[in-house]
Design a protein around this motif. Structure first.
Motif, PDB file in Angstrom:
ATOM      1  N   CYS A 171      -7.545  -4.533   4.256  1.00  5.36           N
ATOM      2  CA  CYS A 171      -7.901  -4.336   3.205  1.00  5.36           C
ATOM      3  C   CYS A 171      -9.196  -3.609   2.614  1.00  5.36           C
ATOM      4  O   CYS A 171      -9.308  -3.077   1.420  1.00  5.36           O
ATOM      5  CB  CYS A 171      -7.729  -5.979   2.400  1.00  5.36           C
TER       6      CYS A 171
ATOM      7  N   ARG B 198     -14.927   4.234   0.669  1.00  9.27           N
ATOM      8  CA  ARG B 198     -16.082   3.424   1.233  1.00  9.27           C
ATOM      9  C   ARG B 198     -16.985   4.575   2.201  1.00  9.27           C
ATOM     10  O   ARG B 198     -16.518   5.423   2.595  1.00  9.27           O
ATOM     11  CB  ARG B 198     -15.644   2.357   2.473  1.00  9.27           C
TER      12      ARG B 198
ATOM     13  N   ARG C  15       0.736  -1.144   0.039  1.00 13.25           N
ATOM     14  CA  ARG C  15      -0.040  -0.003  -0.033  1.00 13.25           C
ATOM     15  C   ARG C  15       0.984   1.192  -0.138  1.00 13.25           C
ATOM     16  O   ARG C  15       0.463   2.177  -0.602  1.00 13.25           O
ATOM     17  CB  ARG C  15      -1.129   0.004   1.053  1.00 13.25           C
TER      18      ARG C  15
ATOM     19  N   ARG D  85      -7.885  -8.388  -2.809  1.00 16.86           N
ATOM     20  CA  ARG D  85      -9.224  -8.641  -3.038  1.00 16.86           C
ATOM     21  C   ARG D  85      -9.667 -10.222  -2.664  1.00 16.86           C
ATOM     22  O   ARG D  85     -10.766 -10.241  -2.277  1.00 16.86           O
ATOM     23  CB  ARG D  85      -9.556  -8.568  -4.423  1.00 16.86           C
TER      24      ARG D  85
ATOM     25  N   ARG E  75      -7.422  -1.339  -3.465  1.00 21.56           N
ATOM     26  CA  ARG E  75      -8.039  -2.709  -3.512  1.00 21.56           C
ATOM     27  C   ARG E  75      -8.062  -3.267  -4.848  1.00 21.56           C
ATOM     28  O   ARG E  75      -7.962  -4.435  -5.090  1.00 21.56           O
ATOM     29  CB  ARG E  75      -8.938  -2.971  -2.582  1.00 21.56           C
ATOM     30  N   ARG E  76      -8.496  -2.354  -5.937  1.00 20.84           N
ATOM     31  CA  ARG E  76      -8.717  -2.747  -7.167  1.00 20.84           C
ATOM     32  C   ARG E  76      -7.452  -2.870  -7.937  1.00 20.84           C
ATOM     33  O   ARG E  76      -7.630  -3.736  -8.815  1.00 20.84           O
ATOM     34  CB  ARG E  76      -9.613  -1.570  -8.031  1.00 20.84           C
ATOM     35  N   SER E  77      -6.489  -2.763  -7.413  1.00 16.78           N
ATOM     36  CA  SER E  77      -5.149  -2.850  -8.110  1.00 16.78           C
ATOM     37  C   SER E  77      -4.286  -4.081  -7.374  1.00 16.78           C
ATOM     38  O   SER E  77      -3.217  -4.386  -7.458  1.00 16.78           O
ATOM     39  CB  SER E  77      -4.217  -1.799  -7.998  1.00 16.78           C
ATOM     40  N   CYS E  78      -4.920  -4.758  -6.433  1.00 18.22           N
ATOM     41  CA  CYS E  78      -4.260  -5.732  -5.547  1.00 18.22           C
ATOM     42  C   CYS E  78      -5.155  -7.311  -5.649  1.00 18.22           C
ATOM     43  O   CYS E  78      -5.961  -7.213  -4.564  1.00 18.22           O
ATOM     44  CB  CYS E  78      -4.150  -5.212  -4.053  1.00 18.22           C
ATOM     45  N   PRO E  79      -4.662  -8.069  -6.305  1.00 20.13           N
ATOM     46  CA  PRO E  79      -5.194  -9.001  -6.315  1.00 20.13           C
ATOM     47  C   PRO E  79      -5.268  -9.853  -5.063  1.00 20.13           C
ATOM     48  O   PRO E  79      -6.317 -10.571  -4.671  1.00 20.13           O
ATOM     49  CB  PRO E  79      -4.590 -10.019  -7.293  1.00 20.13           C
TER      50      PRO E  79
ATOM     51  N   ARG F 242     -12.642 -11.473  -0.156  1.00 17.41           N
ATOM     52  CA  ARG F 242     -13.599 -12.743  -0.552  1.00 17.41           C
ATOM     53  C   ARG F 242     -13.513 -13.751   0.456  1.00 17.41           C
ATOM     54  O   ARG F 242     -14.552 -14.601   0.717  1.00 17.41           O
ATOM     55  CB  ARG F 242     -13.244 -13.178  -1.819  1.00 17.41           C
TER      56      ARG F 242
ATOM     57  N   GLN G 138      -7.285   4.225  -7.873  1.00 20.54           N
ATOM     58  CA  GLN G 138      -7.791   4.108  -6.498  1.00 20.54           C
ATOM     59  C   GLN G 138      -9.206   3.978  -6.595  1.00 20.54           C
ATOM     60  O   GLN G 138      -9.976   4.372  -7.526  1.00 20.54           O
ATOM     61  CB  GLN G 138      -7.768   5.554  -5.793  1.00 20.54           C
ATOM     62  N   SER G 139      -9.874   2.974  -5.549  1.00 19.77           N
ATOM     63  CA  SER G 139     -11.276   2.626  -5.480  1.00 19.77           C
ATOM     64  C   SER G 139     -11.784   3.891  -4.930  1.00 19.77           C
ATOM     65  O   SER G 139     -11.375   4.717  -4.257  1.00 19.77           O
ATOM     66  CB  SER G 139     -11.386   1.369  -4.622  1.00 19.77           C
TER      67      SER G 139
END
Length: 266
Positions: free
Chosen positions: A248, A46, A29, A261, A254-258, A265, A42-43
């Motif tokens: 996370c 929230r 990060r 994510r 987070r959209r750039s980090c498999p 899940r 970036q996402s």
């Protein structure tokens, strides 16, 4: 005549508490935010982060009103006004959050003396050591007799604890920054959790403050070394390893980090 050679000192590592915390929480990060260029996408924030921003802005604005206008009703109106800054958040329960937040600020200011303002709100302070310079913005600085108190607002789901107040590197560095700025005693930090109207406090000692400074300097050294390694050709994922966990969910990358994510899940 011989020419004297002067060795220039190493430049200070400049940071904010959030920059240091990013590396401590997850070096990847930190890399995404402060090393990689261009910065990865970036996402959207929230809803809880956006609510916190609106609450902080409303409480700052409340103290800027004339004394006669510092009422709970005014706090609610200010929350509504600052809510426009978070309307981009797409959440099905956004209006429910807005109602909750309005209740929090109303209840909070109802317990304050409108005629007894804090020394400062949203005040920028800086602390400098031999190796780093850290600047940050303090939510509120109260005067309690001869002492100053660092106040931080919290809007998360869980009430704050004394351990969190003690472990907060940001608050400890703010104490040192407040002392440097105002030249007055400051040892106490408080986390004001607005949803439960509770306060978690801690009184710092020279030893606890020194421990936070040492940890901040260690973070600065680690981040500097990792950045230098990448610049020299090291694998970025090795120099800045990913650390997954509950954090996370609030990571802007987070959209750039498999891995991040996948952790959410799981």
């Amino acid at each position: 005549m011989s020419q004297l050679a002067f060795e220039l000192p190493e430049p200070l590592f400049t940071a904010t508490p959030s920059k240091l915390a990013a590396h401590d929480t997850c070096p990847r990060r930190y890399r995404f935010g402060y090393v990689d260029r261009p910065t990865p996408p970036q996402s959207m924030p929230r809803v809880n982060a956006s609510v916190g921003a609106a609450v902080h802005a409303a409480l700052r604005s409340w103290w800027e009103l004339p004394v006669a206008e510092r009422t709970p009703a005014s706090a609610r109106r200010l929350l509504d006004r600052h809510w426009t800054t978070v309307t981009a958040v797409e959440a099905p329960d956004a209006e429910e959050w807005r109602t909750r937040a309005a209740g929090w600020v109303e209840e909070h200011v109802a317990g304050l003396d409108p005629a007894d303002p804090p020394l400062a709100t949203e005040r920028q302070v800086t602390v400098t050591t031999g190796t780093l310079s850290v600047s940050g913005r303090v939510d509120r600085i109260d005067e309690r007799g001869a002492e100053l108190v660092v106040v931080d607002y919290k809007t998360g789901r869980r009430p704050s604890t004394e351990a969190e107040a003690a472990d907060s590197q940001a608050l400890a560095l703010y104490v040192l920054g407040v002392r440097r700025t105002f030249r007055r005693p400051c040892t106490r930090v408080e986390l004001h959790h607005l949803p439960t109207a509770t306060v978690a406090a801690f009184e710092h000692t020279p030893e606890t403050l020194a421990g936070h400074v040492e940890r901040a300097e260690a973070t600065a050294r680690a981040a500097t070394a990792a950045t230098a390694a990448v610049e020299a050709g090291a694998d970025p994922d090795t120099a800045f390893p990913v650390v997954t966990g509950q954090h996370c969910a609030g990571c802007p990358f987070r959209r750039s980090c498999p891995e991040g994510r996948a952790a959410l899940r799981g």
